[in-house]
Write an enzyme that holds these catalytic residues in place. Structure first.
Site, short mmCIF file in Angstrom:
data_model
loop_
_atom_site.label_atom_id
_atom_site.label_comp_id
_atom_site.label_asym_id
_atom_site.label_seq_id
_atom_site.Cartn_x
_atom_site.Cartn_y
_atom_site.Cartn_z
N ASN A 1 45.15 -19.51 94.22
CA ASN A 1 44.07 -19.86 95.14
C ASN A 1 43.92 -21.38 95.12
O ASN A 1 44.47 -22.05 94.24
CB ASN A 1 42.76 -19.14 94.78
CG ASN A 1 42.16 -19.61 93.47
OD1 ASN A 1 41.88 -20.79 93.28
ND2 ASN A 1 41.93 -18.68 92.54
N ASP B 1 43.70 -14.26 83.54
CA ASP B 1 42.59 -13.94 84.43
C ASP B 1 41.92 -12.61 84.12
O ASP B 1 41.03 -12.17 84.85
CB ASP B 1 43.06 -13.95 85.89
CG ASP B 1 43.26 -15.36 86.42
OD1 ASP B 1 42.79 -16.32 85.75
OD2 ASP B 1 43.88 -15.52 87.48
N ARG C 1 42.30 -11.46 100.21
CA ARG C 1 42.76 -10.65 99.07
C ARG C 1 42.67 -9.14 99.32
O ARG C 1 43.44 -8.39 98.76
CB ARG C 1 41.94 -10.99 97.83
CG ARG C 1 42.15 -12.42 97.30
CD ARG C 1 43.54 -12.62 96.71
NE ARG C 1 43.66 -13.87 96.01
CZ ARG C 1 43.31 -14.07 94.73
NH1 ARG C 1 42.83 -13.07 94.03
NH2 ARG C 1 43.45 -15.25 94.19
N HIS D 1 37.17 -14.56 97.88
CA HIS D 1 36.52 -13.27 97.58
C HIS D 1 35.09 -13.33 98.11
O HIS D 1 34.45 -14.38 98.10
CB HIS D 1 36.46 -13.01 96.08
CG HIS D 1 37.69 -12.40 95.51
ND1 HIS D 1 38.07 -12.62 94.19
CD2 HIS D 1 38.62 -11.56 96.02
CE1 HIS D 1 39.20 -11.96 93.94
NE2 HIS D 1 39.55 -11.32 95.04
N ASP E 1 32.42 -12.32 96.70
CA ASP E 1 31.42 -12.70 95.70
C ASP E 1 31.37 -14.20 95.44
O ASP E 1 30.51 -14.67 94.69
CB ASP E 1 31.61 -11.93 94.39
CG ASP E 1 32.87 -12.30 93.61
OD1 ASP E 1 33.65 -13.16 94.08
OD2 ASP E 1 33.09 -11.71 92.54
N CYS F 1 32.14 -13.62 88.72
CA CYS F 1 33.54 -13.28 88.47
C CYS F 1 33.77 -12.84 87.03
O CYS F 1 34.66 -12.03 86.75
CB CYS F 1 34.45 -14.46 88.78
SG CYS F 1 34.59 -14.87 90.53
#
Length: 276
Positions: A21, A64, A136, A165, A167, A259
């Site tokens: 990203n 991640d 995504r 995303h 969020d 996240c």
């Protein structure tokens, strides 16, 4: 009512090891010791608010895994496992699936060829599941999720690659109330949000780029990245308490408070009606 439950994974193996990203830059990297201190502050802040934090075991070569929000979508005792678009993250799924199976959830998977990145792109506000797509997650995958769960899905297209995303740019506070970054959405997406969320609190550019929208809601408290004074003031004016936690080491990977967490139970802001 039982304490809220949130899944978190310590950042033992966190780092910027690839670029998937616009936030990620391997040449800048992350300071692991600082990342752990910031993660610990978020963890301890949630504990102080009465949250039960469930631990996920970190795994080597999965930097991640710390971003548990992307594991999948939790709905009551069901866990719809994410199908990641990037192979480097797809390796996480076996560990998330095992965790949820071991903790009594029914683990379900999307059809082949459909991508969906869990609570990163699917957020309840009231009874509706707002669904971010384009970068995504696929719109078709969201519709499949809605059909399987029997809920209304409202797709919104994400048009800014830095807000990849949902969020990162939209956070429900309670049924009919949310914070959001308008420029992350196309005009139709903004119309969908305005039509179905009675009170939308816009976040200004510089604070949106600090992922102010990527927040954790615990009752009337909003935990978000620091240096977002206008957001904090707007939240206070709307009847919420703002707690700022510095999470800049995770911003380097395109993540922040939300996240780093996955809600395991129901909450009013998610439109779930669990009784304890």
């Amino acid at each position: 009512m039982a304490a809220p439950r949130i899944l978190m994974c310590p950042p033992d193996h966190y780092g910027i090891e690839y670029e998937i990203n616009p936030w990620m830059n391997r040449s800048l990297g992350a300071v692991r010791a600082l990342a752990f201190r910031q993660w610990q502050e978020l963890h301890d802040t949630l504990i102080s608010l009465g949250v039960t934090v469930e631990p996920m075991t970190p795994q080597p070569n999965l930097p991640d895994l710390v971003f548990t929000a992307n594991a999948g979508l939790v709905f009551h005792d069901r866990f719809i496992s994410s199908r990641f678009k990037h192979e480097v993250r797809a390796r996480e799924s076996q560990f998330f699936d095992a965790w949820f199976a071991e903790h009594g959830f029914t683990v379900e998977h999307l059809p082949d060829g459909q991508y969906h990145e869990g609570a990163g792109d699917a957020l309840f506000c009231g009874d509706s599941l707002f669904a971010g797509y384009r970068t995504r997650s696929d719109a078709a995958a969201h519709q499949w999720v809605g059909k399987v769960l029997g809920v209304r899905v409202l797709p919104v297209e994400l048009v800014n690659p830095r807000f990849y995303h949902l969020d990162t740019c939209f956070c429900p506070l309670a049924p009919g109330e949310a914070i959001y970054f308008p420029d992350a959405f196309d005009s139709y997406g903004r119309k969908v949000l305005a039509t179905h969320v009675a009170k939308l609190i816009p976040v200004k550019d510089e604070e949106a780029f600090r992922f102010g929208c990527n927040a954790v809601i615990v009752g009337k408290t909003v935990v978000h990245n620091n240096r977002c004074p206008q957001l904090a003031a707007d939240l206070q004016a709307a009847g919420y308490r703002s707690i700022e936690v510095e999470l800049d080491e995770f911003l380097k990977a395109g993540g922040s408070a939300k996240c780093l967490t996955l809600r395991l139970d129901g909450e009013e802001a998610a439109g779930w009606s669990h009784q304890y």
